[in-house]
Structures are given as C-alpha cells and as structure tokens.
Design an enzyme around this catalytic site. Structure first.
Site, PDB file in Angstrom:
ATOM      1  N   ASP A   1       0.501   4.906   2.021  1.00 46.47           N
ATOM      2  CA  ASP A   1      -0.360   5.421   3.032  1.00 46.47           C
ATOM      3  C   ASP A   1      -1.447   6.209   2.789  1.00 46.47           C
ATOM      4  O   ASP A   1      -1.336   7.339   1.831  1.00 46.47           O
ATOM      5  CB  ASP A   1       0.543   6.221   3.943  1.00 46.47           C
ATOM      6  CG  ASP A   1       1.531   5.212   4.639  1.00 46.47           C
ATOM      7  OD1 ASP A   1       1.221   4.047   4.999  1.00 46.47           O
ATOM      8  OD2 ASP A   1       2.678   5.588   4.802  1.00 46.47           O
TER       9      ASP A   1
ATOM     10  N   HIS B   1       0.850  -1.350  -0.133  1.00 47.65           N
ATOM     11  CA  HIS B   1       0.061  -0.206   0.008  1.00 47.65           C
ATOM     12  C   HIS B   1       0.886   1.189   0.108  1.00 47.65           C
ATOM     13  O   HIS B   1       2.062   1.276   0.364  1.00 47.65           O
ATOM     14  CB  HIS B   1      -0.889   0.050   1.018  1.00 47.65           C
ATOM     15  CG  HIS B   1      -0.356   0.181   2.473  1.00 47.65           C
ATOM     16  ND1 HIS B   1       0.552  -0.785   3.091  1.00 47.65           N
ATOM     17  CD2 HIS B   1      -0.006   1.412   3.324  1.00 47.65           C
ATOM     18  CE1 HIS B   1       1.011  -0.266   4.295  1.00 47.65           C
ATOM     19  NE2 HIS B   1       0.851   0.897   4.458  1.00 47.65           N
TER      20      HIS B   1
HETATM   21  C1  SIN Z   1       6.048  -0.907   9.051  1.00 42.67           C
HETATM   22  O1  SIN Z   1       5.862  -0.848  10.107  1.00 42.67           O
HETATM   23  O2  SIN Z   1       7.121  -1.387   8.772  1.00 42.67           O
HETATM   24  C2  SIN Z   1       5.320   0.014   8.087  1.00 42.67           C
HETATM   25  C3  SIN Z   1       4.233   0.770   8.619  1.00 42.67           C
HETATM   26  C4  SIN Z   1       3.251   1.401   7.779  1.00 42.67           C
HETATM   27  O3  SIN Z   1       2.580   0.820   6.861  1.00 42.67           O
HETATM   28  O4  SIN Z   1       3.440   2.625   7.510  1.00 42.67           O
END
Ligand code: SIN
Length: 302
Positions: free
Chosen positions: A120, A118
């Site tokens: 964000d 994804h």
């Molecule tokens: C992560 O925790 O490594 C990524 C977190 C996110 O999806 O922003």
C-alpha cells in the site's frame, strides 16, 4: 536470513488469566490464523495488542474470523500500532476518519478494476507500516485476497541479483498508477499533491532487521541504474533497467511465497506492509464486496 517459522500451531498466553490466543500457521512462508480473540477486546487492551504485534512480526499477515465489531473498535485496535491515514482515491467512513471504504458494487461496473500485486501507498515518502482490513459484505464466491512474503522473495533471489540491486533506488508513483486513467489536468494535480517517492530497492525491516525486496506495481523505474557497472551503452539502460525491474516485480507472483485467504463476513486480515505485497482477486460475479481498511502510518524505508 529469513528464519522459517514453526509448522506446529502455537498457543500464546496473554496477560489475561481467562484468555489465550490460538495461532495456526497457514503456510510455511507466510500467514497465520489467530483464534480465541476479539479485536474489540484488543482495542482496549494494550498488552493484547502487543501480543498481536509480535505475531504480526513473526507471520507477516494475520487472519481473524467472526470479528463482528464496531467501526470505532476497528479504529481503536488499529491505533495501538500508530496514526491512521486516509487515501486520496478512496473515501473514508465520514464518522471514522482513517477507515477507508473499498466498496465494489454491481451498480458501478466501471469501478470493477481491482488490483495488481502491491504494497500500500509506496508512492508516499513514508509508506504505511501495516493495515487492518475487515470484510463487511462478501461475494458468495470468489473475491479472495493473496499476500506474498517479500523478505522470503529477497532471500531466494540469486546471489548475483542480490549483489546487483544492493545499492539501487527506485521511483514509486501514484500518478503512473491511480492517475493513469485520469484526464491530464487531474493527473497533474494528483502528481502535484503527491510527488513521486524514491525508495531503496532492498529495504531493511525496522523491527526484524530482515532485508526485503521493495518494488511493486507502484514502481516505475530505477533512479540510479545508470552507472558503468550496469550500463555500457544506452541500450543497456533501457533494456537492462526495465527488464531487471520487471523480473523483481514478478517475484511476488511466485506461489511458494504466498498465502490466499477466503473472506467471510467479519473476517479481518492484518498485514505488515513493510515486508509483504497483496493482490485482491477480481473473480467474483457482479455483486457487492465491501471492505473497510485502517491504514497505519509508517516510516521512511532505509
Ligand atoms: C482487498 O480488498 O482485498 C485488498 C485491498 C487493498 O489492496 O488494500
């Protein structure tokens, strides 16, 4: 065209006489590690932050090790790039609004669910332009994060697919993603607060001008696929539209577009959310993994 970046490590001089950033590219497609820099210093130095911004545009995701910095410095560094936003599903540090906590613990197994490829918050009209993620507790093994270069993913699409998607738009939904496991009333309330957003399937990066494939796990369907060029009968709309969307969403899975980062305590990753996707790998045993993320407000994609 996306220009392939150089393979040799670069040294970038900053405006300080005593400091020089060391930059090591991690793959031919995406990602560089930046050394010899403190983000606490960058929090107080607009020139240094501007150097880091230029590196971010070139490499799309930057990695920094050993950033034992204050939370206030994490926020101040990120604020060089824009306003910060909270997240409706993830609490923020009470003393540092805008610093969201992505905390996983063995005590909350129901909370173990991690991720899909994804960008964000594309369910917002103005999805974030970037994020700065710091590791404050690391599993002993596993828990890496991966990023994919979605400008390269667009560039490598077959020409007829590029042509087919040139004018398309798609719907992005928090209700269909984070809301899917909620009771119906809560889900509807979430949707009322955050209505679906509609974005171009191919966006233009506002700073580099690159074309970017802009569908991800938050994307539910095309909103304007139903034109005679694509659809002869209703069957074409249901099958053609959803199959094309799944194909486009799967482009982030291609390893040649990716970089994978092994976290350590106080490692930081900063990514350009306009041209990358990411995936946090849930391959660590029940233990703590605590990440703190400053998410920088972006513009409406065009
Ligand atoms: C992560 O925790 O490594 C990524 C977190 C996110 O999806 O922003």
């Amino acid at each position: 065209m996306t220009t392939m970046i150089q393979t040799a490590p670069a040294v970038i001089k900053t405006d300080s006489l005593t400091r020089s950033l060391k930059v090591e590219q991690l793959t031919c497609s995406i990602g560089a590690e930046v050394r010899n820099v403190s983000l606490a210093a960058a929090a107080r130095d607009a020139g240094l932050a501007a150097e880091i911004r230029a590196l971010l545009l070139a490499h799309k995701v930057l990695f920094f090790r050993d950033q034992d910095i204050e939370r206030s410095d994490h926020v101040a560094f990120s604020r060089h790039f824009g306003e910060l936003e909270d997240h409706p599903m993830t609490g923020s540090d009470p003393d540092h609004p805008g610093l969201i906590r992505i905390y996983k613990s063995p005590e909350a197994p129901a909370d173990r669910y991690e991720n899909a490829w994804h960008c964000d918050a594309t369910w917002r009209e103005k999805p974030p332009m970037a994020a700065v993620l710091r590791c404050v507790a690391c599993p002993p093994v596993g828990g890496d994060t991966m990023w994919a270069n979605m400008a390269l993913a667009y560039e490598k699409l077959p020409a007829q697919v590029q042509e087919q998607i040139a004018e398309l738009h798609a719907r992005h939904s928090i209700e269909a993603s984070f809301g899917a496991a909620m009771p119906i009333e809560k889900r509807h309330a979430l949707h009322a607060q955050f209505p679906d957003a509609e974005h171009p399937v191919v966006r233009t990066h506002p700073e580099t001008g690159e074309k970017v494939l802009f569908v991800n796990a938050f994307t539910t369907h095309f909103t304007d696929f139903h034109i005679t060029r694509h659809v002869r009968y209703g069957q074409d709309m249901t099958h053609g539209g959803s199959e094309l969307l799944r194909y486009l969403q799967s482009q982030a899975f291609i390893p040649e577009y990716q970089v994978r980062f092994r976290w350590q305590l106080n490692s930081v990753a900063m990514w350009d959310n306009r041209c990358t996707q990411h995936y946090a790998v849930m391959d660590y045993p029940p233990c703590h993994r605590r990440m703190e993320r400053a998410t920088i407000v972006g513009d409406a994609p065009f």
